[in-house]
Design a protein around this motif. Structure first.
Motif, PDB file in Angstrom:
ATOM      1  N   ALA A 130       0.835  -1.199   0.000  1.00 33.16           N
ATOM      2  CA  ALA A 130       0.000   0.000   0.000  1.00 33.16           C
ATOM      3  C   ALA A 130       0.868   1.247   0.000  1.00 33.16           C
ATOM      4  N   TYR A 131       0.509   2.184  -0.853  1.00 36.63           N
ATOM      5  CA  TYR A 131       1.161   3.485  -0.841  1.00 36.63           C
ATOM      6  C   TYR A 131       0.457   4.368   0.170  1.00 36.63           C
TER       7      TYR A 131
ATOM      8  N   ASN B 237      -3.675   6.091   3.499  1.00 34.21           N
ATOM      9  CA  ASN B 237      -3.350   5.166   2.412  1.00 34.21           C
ATOM     10  C   ASN B 237      -4.017   5.625   1.120  1.00 34.21           C
ATOM     11  N   LEU B 238      -3.328   5.374   0.005  1.00 33.25           N
ATOM     12  CA  LEU B 238      -3.823   5.798  -1.306  1.00 33.25           C
ATOM     13  C   LEU B 238      -4.506   4.682  -2.077  1.00 33.25           C
ATOM     14  N   ASN B 239      -4.211   3.446  -1.735  1.00 34.24           N
ATOM     15  CA  ASN B 239      -4.891   2.340  -2.420  1.00 34.24           C
ATOM     16  C   ASN B 239      -5.565   1.449  -1.384  1.00 34.24           C
ATOM     17  N   HIS B 240      -6.395   0.546  -1.857  1.00 36.26           N
ATOM     18  CA  HIS B 240      -7.226  -0.327  -1.003  1.00 36.26           C
ATOM     19  C   HIS B 240      -8.200   0.491  -0.141  1.00 36.26           C
TER      20      HIS B 240
ATOM     21  N   ARG C  70     -11.290   1.369  -0.530  1.00 40.14           N
ATOM     22  CA  ARG C  70     -12.651   0.850  -0.383  1.00 40.14           C
ATOM     23  C   ARG C  70     -12.692  -0.228   0.698  1.00 40.14           C
TER      24      ARG C  70
ATOM     25  N   GLN D 124      -9.678   2.459   4.761  1.00 36.04           N
ATOM     26  CA  GLN D 124      -8.966   3.742   4.709  1.00 36.04           C
ATOM     27  C   GLN D 124      -8.500   4.047   6.131  1.00 36.04           C
TER      28      GLN D 124
END
Length: 185
Positions: A76-77, A97-100, A102, A105
């Motif tokens: 994860a970024y 976090n920028l991804n995942h 959904r 967060q």
């Protein structure tokens, strides 16, 4: 539903050392999940406030009960934005976090200030929101997992900071000792 986490901790080090250690905290033996951290923007405004944006890549862990087909890569970024005001001796960092997002967060804010009573100590207040929009009746379970994981990671982060602070203390002691030893020609 949203899970909230809050924790306050005092380091037995002055604010200058703790705010400096923040930038040096990766790598350390307690943060093996951090793969890399890069500064993507840094500036100082007219008031002397340092603003930094870093991109951090972390390796995550999925719980065994989570359907693996929804996440192809658990890396994860994380974007980390910070403000350091040396005049007021206040450092504020915000990460998310920028991804995942959904699935889960995580939004974290840390405030680093001198201890209100002892100037040789520093107080770090951590606040986080853990939010899942996953659905299928799993959001609450994911948020509870995130809160538990965040709590464990906060303890590891403290250990990592203590490790870095000790390294800073030892380096400064060696430097002082080097200056105190007699010079030979």
């Amino acid at each position: 539903m949203v899970k909230f986490f809050q924790h306050t901790f005092a380091y037995d080090h002055p604010w200058e050392n703790v705010s400096y250690a923040f930038w040096l905290r990766y790598p350390n033996p307690f943060a093996s999940h951090v793969l890399c951290a890069d500064v993507i923007d840094r500036s100082i405004n007219d008031d002397g406030v340092l603003t930094t944006t870093r991109l951090v890549l972390k390796q995550g862990k999925l719980p065994k009960w989570f359907p693996q087909q929804f996440v192809k890569n658990s890396e994860a970024y994380v974007i980390e934005e910070s403000l350091v005001d040396p005049k007021t001796m206040r450092m504020v960092t915000r990460t998310r976090n920028l991804n995942h997002v959904r699935i889960m967060q995580v939004e974290e804010t840390q405030t680093i200030t001198p201890h209100p009573v002892n100037p040789d100590m520093t107080t770090v207040k951590t606040e986080a929101r853990i939010i899942s929009k996953f659905g299928w009746g799993m959001a609450q379970r994911i948020e509870m997992f995130g809160e538990s994981n965040f709590s464990k990671n906060t303890a590891k982060a403290r250990q990592g900071m203590k490790h870095i602070l000790q390294m800073i203390r030892e380096k400064r002691l060696r430097e002082r000792m080097g200056f105190m030893q007699p010079q030979t020609a």
